[in-house]
Scaffold this motif. Structure first.
Motif, mmCIF file in Angstrom:
data_model
loop_
_atom_site.group_PDB
_atom_site.id
_atom_site.type_symbol
_atom_site.label_atom_id
_atom_site.label_comp_id
_atom_site.label_asym_id
_atom_site.label_seq_id
_atom_site.Cartn_x
_atom_site.Cartn_y
_atom_site.Cartn_z
ATOM 1 N N GLY A 175 0.818 -1.211 0.000
ATOM 2 C CA GLY A 175 0.000 0.000 0.000
ATOM 3 C C GLY A 175 0.845 1.252 0.000
ATOM 4 N N TRP A 234 1.107 5.210 1.894
ATOM 5 C CA TRP A 234 0.660 6.074 2.987
ATOM 6 C C TRP A 234 1.680 7.181 3.206
ATOM 7 C CZ3 TRP A 234 3.448 1.772 3.336
ATOM 8 C CH2 TRP A 234 4.497 1.706 4.246
ATOM 9 N N SER A 241 -9.571 -7.144 -0.030
ATOM 10 C CA SER A 241 -9.130 -5.759 -0.179
ATOM 11 C C SER A 241 -10.094 -5.036 -1.107
ATOM 12 C CB SER A 241 -7.703 -5.690 -0.748
ATOM 13 O OG SER A 241 -6.757 -6.103 0.211
ATOM 14 N N THR A 255 -10.997 0.289 -3.765
ATOM 15 C CA THR A 255 -10.598 1.672 -3.498
ATOM 16 C C THR A 255 -9.224 1.746 -2.839
ATOM 17 O OG1 THR A 255 -11.822 1.532 -1.410
ATOM 18 C CG2 THR A 255 -12.964 2.508 -3.297
ATOM 19 N N CYS A 256 -8.643 0.590 -2.512
ATOM 20 C CA CYS A 256 -7.310 0.539 -1.893
ATOM 21 C C CYS A 256 -6.262 0.096 -2.900
ATOM 22 C CB CYS A 256 -7.304 -0.438 -0.712
ATOM 23 S SG CYS A 256 -8.065 0.217 0.775
ATOM 24 N N GLN A 271 -5.869 7.993 -1.012
ATOM 25 C CA GLN A 271 -6.392 7.321 0.180
ATOM 26 C C GLN A 271 -5.356 6.319 0.689
ATOM 27 O OE1 GLN A 271 -10.200 5.318 -0.226
ATOM 28 N NE2 GLN A 271 -9.655 3.838 1.348
ATOM 29 N N CYS A 291 -3.958 3.171 2.338
ATOM 30 C CA CYS A 291 -4.355 1.803 2.678
ATOM 31 C C CYS A 291 -3.089 1.035 3.009
ATOM 32 C CB CYS A 291 -5.078 1.129 1.520
ATOM 33 S SG CYS A 291 -6.768 1.706 1.260
ATOM 34 N N TYR A 317 -1.785 -2.602 4.139
ATOM 35 C CA TYR A 317 -2.019 -4.008 4.434
ATOM 36 C C TYR A 317 -0.705 -4.581 4.945
ATOM 37 C CZ TYR A 317 -2.583 -9.020 3.784
ATOM 38 O OH TYR A 317 -2.597 -10.375 3.997
#
Length: 371
Positions: A259, A261, A303, A306-307, A365, A367, A369
């Motif tokens: 992901g 971030w 999942s 949107t991720c 966004q 996400c 994981y």
């Protein structure tokens, strides 16, 4: 006609261009089916889903729409949801460490090793191009100083008058980012400066770092919130804003994370800060099985679409330097990845494009994981 019933009242599409056939049953006031009744079809949003004159619905873009079938004064509707399943975003990269080429700069042995590497890099770039794969090359300072030392007119005559880095980028679309262990008197800014001097600068990728602030080797990635001066070239300024390879010393206990971030701070690294100006990209398990595992998370619905899910695979220098290594790379990595890519389950990209896609397609966004 007094009533009309559709064969389905809800339709869900997970890919664009997908179709589903609707049918309508028309009945009169006595409840008898009117087999010859005329039915017209309409969509509330042709930009999301279209419908033909026979009721064939086709997904166009993410969103919702309502399909309406009308016969006389009667009408029926079906709700359509289009939510395309994204691919897993994969980066294939190679780190060249600060001991390459071996030996002291400007010696015969060092030059010979550099020229061997030069040939090997072209072979690797040709292989990646043959499979239509983006390859990311991340060299440390010593290789770049060697390039500045040895790339003369005679050497560059074999690469169209370009130094090896410019040649890789121009002829094979190789993406070139800085990589630095920040040893030998050079830091990330110095490496970025050398890339700029060699005509392949502008990347803002921090190509590997030690993420854990409790370790003495911690890389202090947060200093790149603002431009950082070079050590070897103190007049140079550079600010990296994309972290890849959240590693541990010797990669003995690297976190398994996928992901994108924006780390809040060194001690809250796994917490996203929407106002942060540095993005981190997860490498996950760094192998093809791990990539397939991420693909399965989308397929199973574990999942959300949107991720963004990410992975990175390190094509090690030892693989590039041997024919058996390249053969294994082709069979074990490039072939299975090309199959996943051709089926739309994987997109092979670079770190800069990946983060741009995260912002545009996924709205930035976060996400994470993590296993």
């Amino acid at each position: 006609a007094t009533s009309i019933t559709l064969s389905a009242t809800t339709l869900s599409f997970s890919s664009l261009g997908e179709t589903s056939q609707l049918s309508a049953t028309v009945k009169d006031q006595n409840g008898a089916t009117m087999s010859g009744a005329s039915v017209s079809w309409a969509t509330s949003s042709a930009s999301v889903a279209t419908v033909s004159s026979t009721g064939l619905v086709t997904s166009v873009a993410d969103g919702t729409a309502t399909i309406t079938a009308t016969s006389g004064s009667a009408s029926g509707t079906a709700a359509v949801t289009v939510e395309e399943t994204p691919p897993v975003y994969v980066v294939l990269f190679t780190h060249i460490e600060d001991n390459t080429p071996p030996g002291r700069l400007d010696t015969a042995v060092n030059r010979t090793k550099y020229l061997t590497w030069r040939t090997d890099l072209i072979t690797m770039a040709e292989l990646a191009q043959r499979y239509g794969m983006t390859w990311v090359f991340q060299p440390d300072w010593k290789f770049l100083e060697a390039a500045r030392t040895y790339e003369n007119a005679s050497v560059m005559s074999t690469t169209g008058g370009k130094n090896i880095l410019r040649y890789l980028r121009a002829e094979f679309d190789v993406v070139i980012d800085p990589h630095s262990h920040e040893n030998g008197g050079y830091n990330y800014t110095d490496v970025a400066y050398l890339l700029d001097q060699l005509g392949v600068g502008k990347s803002t990728v921090i190509g590997g770092h030690i993420w854990d602030p409790s370790l003495p080797q911690f890389s202090h990635w947060d200093r790149f919130r603002v431009p950082v001066a070079g050590k070897q070239y103190p007049s140079a300024l550079w600010r990296g804003d994309i972290l890849m390879g959240s590693g541990t010393p010797d990669h003995t206990n690297d976190p398994i994370v996928s992901g994108v971030w924006r780390p809040k701070d060194p001690w809250s690294y796994w917490e996203d800060s929407p106002s942060g100006n540095i993005a981190a990209v997860g490498s996950f398990k760094k192998d093809v099985d791990g990539i397939s595992e991420l693909v399965a998370r989308y397929t199973s619905g574990q999942s959300a679409p949107t991720c963004m899910l990410t992975s990175a695979y390190h094509i090690k220098p030892a693989m590039i330097g041997s024919s058996s290594g390249l053969s294994a790379l082709e069979q074990d990595v490039l072939l299975p990845l090309s199959s996943l890519r051709d089926s739309g389950k994987v997109e092979v990209t670079d770190f800069t494009t990946l983060v741009a896609t995260w912002k545009s397609r996924f709205g930035g966004q976060a996400c994470i994981y993590r296993q």
